[in-house]
Motif scaffolding. Structure first.
Motif, PDB file in Angstrom:
ATOM      1  N   UNK A  64      43.530  36.868  33.017  1.00 11.05           N
ATOM      2  CA  UNK A  64      43.191  37.615  34.221  1.00 11.05           C
ATOM      3  C   UNK A  64      43.950  37.079  35.429  1.00 11.05           C
ATOM      4  N   UNK A  65      44.131  35.766  35.506  1.00 11.66           N
ATOM      5  CA  UNK A  65      44.911  35.193  36.605  1.00 11.66           C
ATOM      6  C   UNK A  65      46.367  35.643  36.529  1.00 11.66           C
ATOM      7  N   UNK A  66      46.914  35.723  35.303  1.00 11.43           N
ATOM      8  CA  UNK A  66      48.289  36.228  35.153  1.00 11.43           C
ATOM      9  C   UNK A  66      48.379  37.672  35.656  1.00 11.43           C
ATOM     10  N   UNK A  67      47.386  38.507  35.293  1.00 11.28           N
ATOM     11  CA  UNK A  67      47.392  39.894  35.746  1.00 11.28           C
ATOM     12  C   UNK A  67      47.276  39.975  37.264  1.00 11.28           C
ATOM     13  N   UNK A  68      46.424  39.114  37.852  1.00 16.35           N
ATOM     14  CA  UNK A  68      46.293  39.090  39.320  1.00 16.35           C
ATOM     15  C   UNK A  68      47.597  38.627  39.964  1.00 16.35           C
ATOM     16  N   UNK A 101      37.520  43.661  42.822  1.00 13.75           N
ATOM     17  CA  UNK A 101      36.828  42.545  42.186  1.00 13.75           C
ATOM     18  C   UNK A 101      37.131  42.573  40.695  1.00 13.75           C
ATOM     19  N   UNK A 102      37.554  41.408  40.165  1.00 13.11           N
ATOM     20  CA  UNK A 102      37.827  41.258  38.743  1.00 13.11           C
ATOM     21  C   UNK A 102      36.793  40.285  38.184  1.00 13.11           C
ATOM     22  N   UNK A 141      38.793  39.693  44.589  1.00  9.67           N
ATOM     23  CA  UNK A 141      37.764  38.690  44.305  1.00  9.67           C
ATOM     24  C   UNK A 141      37.716  38.406  42.810  1.00  9.67           C
ATOM     25  N   UNK A 142      37.224  37.201  42.473  1.00  9.74           N
ATOM     26  CA  UNK A 142      37.126  36.784  41.075  1.00  9.74           C
ATOM     27  C   UNK A 142      35.675  36.417  40.782  1.00  9.74           C
ATOM     28  N   UNK A 143      35.161  36.916  39.668  1.00 11.22           N
ATOM     29  CA  UNK A 143      33.819  36.566  39.192  1.00 11.22           C
ATOM     30  C   UNK A 143      33.931  36.295  37.696  1.00 11.22           C
ATOM     31  N   UNK A 201      46.140  43.000  26.032  1.00 14.15           N
ATOM     32  CA  UNK A 201      45.082  42.742  27.010  1.00 14.15           C
ATOM     33  C   UNK A 201      45.669  42.648  28.416  1.00 14.15           C
ATOM     34  N   UNK A 202      46.811  41.927  28.565  1.00 16.23           N
ATOM     35  CA  UNK A 202      47.447  41.785  29.870  1.00 16.23           C
ATOM     36  C   UNK A 202      47.924  43.146  30.377  1.00 16.23           C
ATOM     37  N   UNK A 203      48.467  43.971  29.479  1.00 12.18           N
ATOM     38  CA  UNK A 203      48.936  45.308  29.862  1.00 12.18           C
ATOM     39  C   UNK A 203      47.793  46.143  30.445  1.00 12.18           C
ATOM     40  N   UNK A 204      46.596  46.098  29.808  1.00 12.08           N
ATOM     41  CA  UNK A 204      45.448  46.885  30.280  1.00 12.08           C
ATOM     42  C   UNK A 204      45.002  46.426  31.655  1.00 12.08           C
ATOM     43  N   UNK A 205      44.837  45.092  31.828  1.00 12.75           N
ATOM     44  CA  UNK A 205      44.284  44.570  33.079  1.00 12.75           C
ATOM     45  C   UNK A 205      45.263  44.796  34.233  1.00 12.75           C
TER      46      UNK A 205
END
Length: 800
Positions: free
Chosen positions: A650-654, A711-712, A669-671, A685-689
């Protein structure tokens, strides 16, 4: 008269042992018996009639209650149909529950009434009908809930199939109600026939009374003749006859007292009748009226007595009534007597209502006035029930499907609607003389009977048959038949709903041809779709690459290297006296501070440039992975399943979207819950996010909400799945677009191409997961939820 001579004296006659006044007593007694028998006969006839009226009234009320079940079943059936128009599942569910509750309450009351007041045989018959009707209504309710469930999930096609099944159950319920009403009518007919038989049994009383009257007349005549002879022969006999006459008169007085007492009891019974009873003379003037006339007509009995009975009749019957009476007086033809007739009556307030009237002549002894008695029964409820049945029949005939009722034992048609007659080209009478095997040219009677038996033996007693029907003109057409078993008292029936499927068969043939064409086209389109997928996914990353390159370019241009070169040229000009220049020259004194500032700026720019370069390297690696993955997909090679940390992915996608988010001032935001590393295809997974975050950014930019943010989050949804959510407070999604948003080519942005979310949804399925969306409408934001299987690293390692 027999006489004997006394012994020894032939001139003297013996006193006769039989005296003539004894014969008079016998006639008086016989007369009394005849009058008593007449009173008993009148009492029995009135009792039978009163009982018959009460029984028929009770059954008429039950008939109205049973007929009302059709409206209650219609209310139960309505929400399942109405939801397709209203789309308000919650409201229609409430309507369904209320309708079912009302139906069950009414049926419960009906059952209690039947068990309490009906004979065991009739109650068993009616309760069996009600049990079968309850079963059908339960199926209607179940199908309605299925419709609501599939409608809520957007599966309107499946909901429509359940609606069709529900409508067939509704047709079965209507058939049960029709049979129930017919059963009630049969019970009423049985009661009426029983009462009629009892009344007919009393006819011999009338014959006996007539015979007694003849005997009395003959006896009186004979007695009078003999009495005259006796009076001429003997004064003593005359005196005795006079005494006998006095005794007879006294007996008549006693009889009159009894008659008056009987008349009083008759008037009491007359006044207590529930249906209005009215007695009129030959001129139509009311002589007596029961108390019930006030509840039905609004007139009190005292107000009606002395009035012409046509006061209770609307025109033109009011004007014609006196003529009917006059015609009867002239001809004596009782064309209106003892025959129930349906007429119209009018109340005191002017309202007209239907009624059933029966009239008979009343013979009053020792009276020259001819009287007629009539009983009036209000049939408004019966008319309403019959109208409801006619409406139901009309609705059945208006059905677009042909409906047949088949007797399994006789393999014959019992009934059918008008659509069936029109579709087959036969009249109703012609079809009633036929059977299902007569219209199926490709199925023998044995095969058809076997198919019927298979459906009867199934648990739900339902089935579908595709076959061919033959019309009267010899032409054939394909049909789909929905069969439902109905157990009746006289055997097993099958309700067949027949729908012509000529167009569907033609469409299926055309669809099969199109499918063959699509298979060929799909092979070519597959290559194009792969290319589109690559371009879209690479395009998302290239946006970040472009932003990073712009940042590097901006930092390089503003790095101060040009000014540093100018400073170096000045230092080269003063190499010989650099110390003096820096300490004494006004311009030279600023040179050290300038070099310090430039050095600090270069250091800051170097850090930023290094971060952007690292981002560029990562994005370029991601582009390579996307291309390699799509190439592997095109060649049939699966992606690699590897151990990954969801937080890192998720951090890579952000990070890929970070530069663009910062440039447009969209906070993120991150949760992240503490979720252990899992086994998953990282690149999918990275492609979707990445796609979801990019779309959320555009939703915030196009919204009127200046404080919009993204928010992710990641969390365990249950033991088997982990949930990743990307939500925004941006422009939101219209309700009508929620079911189309993942379709290929669908987009609400002018510059969009409608491939990103479609590609993300396909990738989610490849991960054995799902991608869903929720939004309360425009300007309310949206939440995209990705659920993927939770397979903890170290448990197993496989490729998908």
């Amino acid at each position: 008269m027999n006489e004997t001579w006394q012994a020894g004296d032939p001139r003297v006659k013996r006193r006769p042992t039989f005296r003539w006044y004894h014969f008079y007593y016998l006639l008086a007694a016989f007369d009394l018996i005849t009058i008593s028998t007449s009173l008993y006969l009148s009492h029995r006839i009135l009792s039978i009639y009163t009982e018959s009226v009460n029984v028929n009234r009770i059954w008429a009320e039950r008939l109205v209650a049973f007929s009302g079940l059709a409206e209650l079943v219609t209310e139960v059936n309505a929400p399942g149909n109405d939801v397709f128009a209203s789309r308000d599942v919650e409201s229609e569910t409430v309507q369904l529950d209320q309708a079912v509750s009302k139906y069950r309450r009414v049926v419960r009351d009906i059952r209690h009434n039947v068990r309490s007041n009906v004979s065991q045989a009739a109650a068993r018959q009616l309760l069996g009908r009600l049990d079968r009707l309850d079963a059908v209504v339960d199926r209607i309710e179940d199908e309605a809930h299925q419709i609501f469930r599939f409608t809520s999930n957007g599966q309107t096609g499946i909901a429509g199939q359940h609606m069709s099944v529900m409508d067939r159950h509704f047709a079965a319920a209507a058939s049960e109600i029709t049979h129930l009403v017919q059963d009630v009518g049969a019970i009423q007919e049985k009661h009426f026939a029983s009462d009629l038989a009892r009344a007919q049994q009393l006819e011999w009383f009338e014959t006996a009374i007539a015979g007694c009257i003849i005997v009395i007349i003959c006896g009186v005549t004979f007695y009078g003749h003999s009495l005259s002879k006796r009076m001429a022969a003997s004064e003593v006999d005359l005196i005795k006859a006079t005494e006998a006459s006095i005794e007879a008169n006294r007996a008549k007085d006693d009889l009159l007292i009894q008659l008056r007492s009987s008349e009083t009891r008759l008037k009491s019974m007359f006044a207590s009748s529930q249906d209005p009873l009215i007695t009129i003379n030959q001129s139509g003037i009311v002589k007596m009226a029961s108390n019930s006339v006030e509840s039905v007509f609004g007139w009190t009995p005292n107000e009606l007595i002395g009035q012409n009975v046509n006061l209770l009749m609307p025109e033109p019957h009011r004007s014609e009534h006196d003529g009917h009476l006059a015609r009867y007086q002239r001809s004596g033809v009782p064309h209106l007597l003892r025959k129930p007739r349906e007429l119209s009556a009018v109340r005191r307030d002017g309202t007209v209502f239907p009624c059933e009237v029966m009239i008979w002549k009343v013979n009053v002894p020792d009276s020259t006035e001819q009287l007629f008695m009539g009983i009036i029964h209000d049939i408004t409820d019966r008319k309403r029930a019959n109208a409801a049945l006619r409406r139901f029949r009309a609705a059945l005939d208006a059905s677009p499907d042909a409906i047949f009722v088949i007797d399994r034992k006789g393999m014959s048609f019992v009934d059918m609607n008008e659509t069936a007659c029109d579709s087959m080209g036969y009249s109703r009478d012609e079809l009633l003389a036929m059977g299902p095997q007569d219209i199926k040219p490709k199925v023998s009677e044995q095969e058809l009977a076997q198919k019927f038996d298979e459906i009867i033996e199934t648990e739900d007693q339902m089935g579908v048959i595709e076959t061919v029907h033959r019309r009267k003109d010899g032409s054939t057409y394909p049909v789909e038949i929905f069969l439902r078993v109905l157990e009746a008292d006289d055997g097993t029936l099958l309700i067949a709903s027949v729908r012509e499927i000529t167009e569907r068969k033609r469409s299926e043939a055309e669809l099969e041809s199109l499918n063959r064409q699509l298979v060929d086209a799909a092979r070519q389109a597959g290559k194009s779709e792969i290319a589109t997928s690559v371009l879209h996914n690479v395009g998302n990353v290239l946006n970040s690459v472009n932003v990073s390159a712009g940042v590097v370019q901006e930092k390089v241009r503003g790095s101060g290297v040009f000014r540093l070169n100018k400073a170096m040229e000045i230092m080269e000009q003063h190499l010989d006296d650099l110390g003096t220049y820096v300490t004494q020259d006004e311009r030279g004194k600023h040179l050290p501070r300038f070099l310090i500032d430039v050095s600090q700026q270069l250091a800051d720019n170097e850090e930023t440039i290094l971060e952007e370069v690292e981002s560029l390297v990562g994005n370029i690696d991601h582009i390579k992975t996307i291309v390699a993955t799509q190439q592997a997909f095109a060649s049939g090679v699966s992606g690699v399943i590897e151990e990954v940390s969801l937080a890192v992915v998720l951090e890579d996608a952000i990070r890929i979207n970070r530069a663009s988010m910062q440039r447009h001032s969209v906070p993120i935001n991150r949760e992240f819950d503490d979720v252990a590393p899992i086994l998953v295809d990282k690149q999918k997974l990275l492609q979707i996010v990445v796609n979801l975050i990019s779309n959320a950014k555009y939703a915030c930019l196009e919204s009127d909400n200046e404080a919009a943010e993204v928010t992710v989050s990641v969390r365990r949804s249950d033991e088997d799945y982990v949930s990743i959510e990307v939500s925004d407070s941006g422009m939101g999604i219209a309700t009508e677009n929620l079911t189309r948003i993942f379709a290929h080519g669908f987009t609400t942005r002018e510059e969009g191409h409608g491939f990103g979310l479609h590609s993300a949804a396909l990738a989610a399925k490849e991960l054995d997961g799902s991608l869903t969306v929720h939004s309360d409408g425009p300007e309310t934001g949206a939440t995209f939820t990705l659920e993927i299987p939770y397979q903890e690293a170290g448990v197993s390692l496989c490729t998908s």
